[in-house]
Design a protein around this motif. Structure first.
Motif, PDB file in Angstrom:
ATOM      1  N   GLU A   9       0.814  -1.220   0.000  1.00 44.74           N
ATOM      2  CA  GLU A   9       0.000   0.000   0.000  1.00 44.74           C
ATOM      3  C   GLU A   9       0.845   1.266   0.000  1.00 44.74           C
ATOM      4  OE1 GLU A   9      -3.516   2.141   2.681  1.00 44.74           O
ATOM      5  OE2 GLU A   9      -3.004   0.040   2.991  1.00 44.74           O
ATOM      6  N   ASP A  10       1.967   1.248   0.722  1.00 40.79           N
ATOM      7  CA  ASP A  10       2.753   2.478   0.848  1.00 40.79           C
ATOM      8  C   ASP A  10       4.188   2.340   0.362  1.00 40.79           C
ATOM      9  OD1 ASP A  10       3.594   0.782   2.798  1.00 40.79           O
ATOM     10  OD2 ASP A  10       3.550   2.247   4.431  1.00 40.79           O
ATOM     11  N   HIS A  11       4.569   1.178  -0.184  1.00 42.73           N
ATOM     12  CA  HIS A  11       5.935   1.035  -0.664  1.00 42.73           C
ATOM     13  C   HIS A  11       6.017  -0.060  -1.719  1.00 42.73           C
ATOM     14  CE1 HIS A  11       5.816  -2.123   2.483  1.00 42.73           C
ATOM     15  NE2 HIS A  11       6.635  -2.770   1.653  1.00 42.73           N
ATOM     16  N   HIS A  12       7.166  -0.121  -2.392  1.00 43.99           N
ATOM     17  CA  HIS A  12       7.450  -1.130  -3.399  1.00 43.99           C
ATOM     18  C   HIS A  12       8.820  -1.725  -3.103  1.00 43.99           C
ATOM     19  CE1 HIS A  12       4.230   0.044  -6.356  1.00 43.99           C
ATOM     20  NE2 HIS A  12       4.302   1.140  -5.616  1.00 43.99           N
ATOM     21  N   VAL A  33       5.430   9.765  -6.455  1.00 44.95           N
ATOM     22  CA  VAL A  33       6.410  10.411  -7.320  1.00 44.95           C
ATOM     23  C   VAL A  33       7.834  10.191  -6.815  1.00 44.95           C
ATOM     24  CG1 VAL A  33       7.183  12.634  -8.213  1.00 44.95           C
ATOM     25  CG2 VAL A  33       4.740  12.149  -8.044  1.00 44.95           C
ATOM     26  N   THR A  34       8.028  10.269  -5.501  1.00 41.30           N
ATOM     27  CA  THR A  34       9.368  10.104  -4.939  1.00 41.30           C
ATOM     28  C   THR A  34       9.934   8.727  -5.257  1.00 41.30           C
ATOM     29  OG1 THR A  34       8.805  11.611  -3.122  1.00 41.30           O
ATOM     30  CG2 THR A  34      10.737  10.195  -2.825  1.00 41.30           C
ATOM     31  N   GLY A  35       9.110   7.714  -5.082  1.00 41.22           N
ATOM     32  CA  GLY A  35       9.571   6.364  -5.356  1.00 41.22           C
ATOM     33  C   GLY A  35       9.864   6.145  -6.826  1.00 41.22           C
ATOM     34  N   MET A  36       9.036   6.692  -7.697  1.00 33.18           N
ATOM     35  CA  MET A  36       9.248   6.523  -9.133  1.00 33.18           C
ATOM     36  C   MET A  36      10.531   7.228  -9.572  1.00 33.18           C
ATOM     37  SD  MET A  36       8.211   5.077 -11.878  1.00 33.18           S
ATOM     38  CE  MET A  36       6.676   4.402 -11.213  1.00 33.18           C
ATOM     39  N   ALA A  37      10.801   8.406  -8.996  1.00 32.78           N
ATOM     40  CA  ALA A  37      12.018   9.138  -9.342  1.00 32.78           C
ATOM     41  C   ALA A  37      13.264   8.365  -8.916  1.00 32.78           C
ATOM     42  CB  ALA A  37      12.006  10.516  -8.686  1.00 32.78           C
ATOM     43  N   ARG A  38      13.173   7.638  -7.802  1.00 32.69           N
ATOM     44  CA  ARG A  38      14.319   6.857  -7.334  1.00 32.69           C
ATOM     45  C   ARG A  38      14.465   5.556  -8.115  1.00 32.69           C
ATOM     46  NH1 ARG A  38      13.685   6.154  -1.024  1.00 32.69           N
ATOM     47  NH2 ARG A  38      15.333   4.624  -1.502  1.00 32.69           N
ATOM     48  N   LEU A  39      13.373   5.071  -8.700  1.00 35.82           N
ATOM     49  CA  LEU A  39      13.421   3.805  -9.424  1.00 35.82           C
ATOM     50  C   LEU A  39      14.279   3.899 -10.682  1.00 35.82           C
ATOM     51  CD1 LEU A  39      12.426   0.907 -10.042  1.00 35.82           C
ATOM     52  CD2 LEU A  39      10.452   1.945 -11.177  1.00 35.82           C
ATOM     53  N   HIS A  40      14.123   4.991 -11.438  1.00 36.60           N
ATOM     54  CA  HIS A  40      14.808   5.087 -12.732  1.00 36.60           C
ATOM     55  C   HIS A  40      16.337   4.982 -12.607  1.00 36.60           C
ATOM     56  CE1 HIS A  40      10.906   5.780 -14.258  1.00 36.60           C
ATOM     57  NE2 HIS A  40      10.819   7.058 -13.948  1.00 36.60           N
ATOM     58  N   TRP A  67       0.955   4.123 -10.451  1.00 42.03           N
ATOM     59  CA  TRP A  67       2.297   3.534 -10.496  1.00 42.03           C
ATOM     60  C   TRP A  67       2.466   2.692 -11.763  1.00 42.03           C
ATOM     61  CZ3 TRP A  67       6.508   4.091  -7.208  1.00 42.03           C
ATOM     62  CH2 TRP A  67       7.570   3.205  -7.395  1.00 42.03           C
ATOM     63  N   GLY A  68       1.499   1.834 -12.040  1.00 48.45           N
ATOM     64  CA  GLY A  68       1.584   1.011 -13.242  1.00 48.45           C
ATOM     65  C   GLY A  68       1.585   1.846 -14.509  1.00 48.45           C
ATOM     66  N   ARG A  69       0.760   2.894 -14.527  1.00 52.12           N
ATOM     67  CA  ARG A  69       0.720   3.769 -15.699  1.00 52.12           C
ATOM     68  C   ARG A  69       2.059   4.499 -15.868  1.00 52.12           C
ATOM     69  NH1 ARG A  69      -3.139   5.928 -18.948  1.00 52.12           N
ATOM     70  NH2 ARG A  69      -4.779   4.864 -17.799  1.00 52.12           N
ATOM     71  N   ALA A  70       2.699   4.882 -14.747  1.00 54.26           N
ATOM     72  CA  ALA A  70       3.986   5.572 -14.826  1.00 54.26           C
ATOM     73  C   ALA A  70       5.080   4.643 -15.353  1.00 54.26           C
ATOM     74  CB  ALA A  70       4.371   6.123 -13.449  1.00 54.26           C
ATOM     75  N   LEU A  71       5.014   3.359 -14.983  1.00 59.52           N
ATOM     76  CA  LEU A  71       5.997   2.399 -15.501  1.00 59.52           C
ATOM     77  C   LEU A  71       5.890   2.271 -17.016  1.00 59.52           C
ATOM     78  CD1 LEU A  71       5.714  -0.463 -12.835  1.00 59.52           C
ATOM     79  CD2 LEU A  71       7.624   1.125 -13.121  1.00 59.52           C
ATOM     80  N   VAL A  72       4.653   2.213 -17.518  1.00 57.88           N
ATOM     81  CA  VAL A  72       4.447   2.119 -18.964  1.00 57.88           C
ATOM     82  C   VAL A  72       4.920   3.391 -19.652  1.00 57.88           C
ATOM     83  CG1 VAL A  72       2.714   1.881 -20.779  1.00 57.88           C
ATOM     84  CG2 VAL A  72       2.536   0.503 -18.700  1.00 57.88           C
ATOM     85  N   ALA A  73       4.606   4.543 -19.045  1.00 56.69           N
ATOM     86  CA  ALA A  73       4.999   5.818 -19.642  1.00 56.69           C
ATOM     87  C   ALA A  73       6.514   5.975 -19.691  1.00 56.69           C
ATOM     88  CB  ALA A  73       4.379   6.973 -18.847  1.00 56.69           C
TER      89      ALA A  73
END
Length: 404
Positions: A9-12, A33-40, A67-73
């Motif tokens: 729910e709150d992390h990946h 957003v913070t997690g997605m920015a760190r993922l790349h 999150w899933g939509r951001a991964l595809v984008a």
């Protein structure tokens, strides 16, 4: 590059794996957003100078949400993994039964590395069909909630006010809710006048008001076994709470139905779907669960398999059996079976097809499922070719078999 994404729910929990199975990176990232920015950077750093050319496959158990939509984008190939598949694959990597979020991320990464070609990529559905999906699912959920609360109301009335069950056929109808709200106890109901009952029936737009009002009054005044006064009062309080919930549910279901019709009407496929003998709400549910990615279903068979209407074959040695699918999208199969049942009344060919199944000794539910399976194939053909439904064309082959 193979990435396992165990979503909470709150992390990946993320694990990046090399093509030979070597772990390249592991991290726990916050949602958003913070997690997605760190993922790349975590994914890109092991690739070095070839990061722009690297293909990244991400395995994740849920493909919905931002999150899933951001991964595809971001250009990643996102593979949707069924939780049951992931659980069985976990047993291949160890038999101890140990489980943790980082370990699940490892399982997902290894799964997309070795079996990525067999997993389903996240479909490229339009925002329009996602909107239809959201609103139709909420609408159906409220209908299911109304059914649950109606059953609770029925059980309560049976325990202290059985006359109400004899008087009212439809417990969630507006006139029933209003009359029970005015008179939640047997004594109060017995004091209702014909004029009061008639006024309620008129507001509910009932026909033959005078006769129905008189019949209701007679039923409510009939003698029945009763509970002690204190118990009856407690039941009355519980019933009034259920009535309040049912009134709200009725209002919101009606409101959402208008929104379902509006969103569905704006979708390009609405005209084709409504050319079949199906209502607007039912058509919207079918579209919402099938979605609209043109590459999702390569044939009518794949659409039928996803729908859960086609049979599965289990063969071992000389034994072979065709069985119904029990793993399916519950909302979709509910809509398809409801559609098949309603089609029996308006489509002579569909009714004849159903009767032929019954004549072969097939039970009602199985025959209805086979009819639903046939209707899914017809829908696939219409959507694939962009043509409206035509009764003669859709059933021509079966009509020839019937006459032959």
């Amino acid at each position: 590059m193979f990435v396992g994404d165990d979503w909470a729910e709150d992390h990946h929990d993320i694990e990046v794996m090399h093509s030979v199975g070597r772990r390249l990176a592991r991290a726990r990232l916050p949602e958003g957003v913070t997690g997605m920015a760190r993922l790349h950077p975590i994914v890109g750093e092991p690739a070095g100078e070839d990061a722009d050319k690297a293909e990244v496959l991400v395995g994740i158990e849920t493909d919905r949400g931002p999150w899933g939509r951001a991964l595809v984008a971001a250009g990643y190939t996102v593979l949707a993994v069924n939780p049951s598949q992931a659980a069985r694959f976990r047993d291949r990597l160890g038999v101890s039964g140990a489980k943790s979020d980082p370990r699940d991320a490892h399982v997902l990464a290894d799964m997309v590395r070795t079996h990525g070609h067999e997993l389903r990529p996240v479909a490229g559905d339009s925002a329009q069909v996602e909107a239809v999906n959201v609103i139709t699912r909420t609408h159906k959920t409220l209908i299911w909630e109304r059914t649950r609360h109606t059953q609770r109301l029925r059980h309560a009335l049976r325990d202290y006010f059985p006359a109400a069950l004899d008087a009212f056929d439809d417990l969630d109808a507006a006139d029933t809710l209003e009359l029970l709200g005015k008179a939640p106890t047997p004594a109060q109901a017995a004091r209702l006048t014909v004029a009061q009952i008639s006024a309620t029936l008129i507001r509910a737009r009932r026909k033959n008001v005078a006769a129905k009002a008189a019949a209701l009054q007679t039923t409510l005044r009939a003698e029945h076994l009763a509970q002690p006064e204190a118990v009856t009062s407690a039941y009355a309080g519980s019933v009034q709470a259920l009535l309040a919930v049912l009134n709200v549910l009725n209002t919101q279901i009606k409101t959402l139905q208008g929104q379902v019709e509006a969103h569905f009407g704006r979708h390009p496929a609405a005209e084709i779907i409504l050319s079949r003998p199906v209502g607007v709400v039912l058509g919207a549910r079918v579209l919402a669960e099938f979605c609209d990615d043109p590459a999702r279903y390569t044939s009518a068979k794949t659409r039928k398999n996803y729908a859960g209407t086609s049979l599965i074959t289990r063969a071992s040695g000389e034994k072979k059996a065709a069985l119904a699918r029990y793993v399916h999208n519950d909302r979709l199969i509910d809509a398809l079976l409801t559609q098949a049942f309603s089609t029996l009344r308006v489509s002579p060919n569909a009714h004849a097809y159903y009767q032929r199944q019954r004549a072969r000794g097939v039970g009602h539910n199985a025959a209805l499922r086979q009819l639903a399976n046939r209707l899914v194939g017809i829908l696939h053909g219409c959507l694939k070719t962009g043509t409206r439904y035509d009764e003669a064309t859709a059933w021509s082959h079966h009509a020839e078999l019937a006459t032959g």
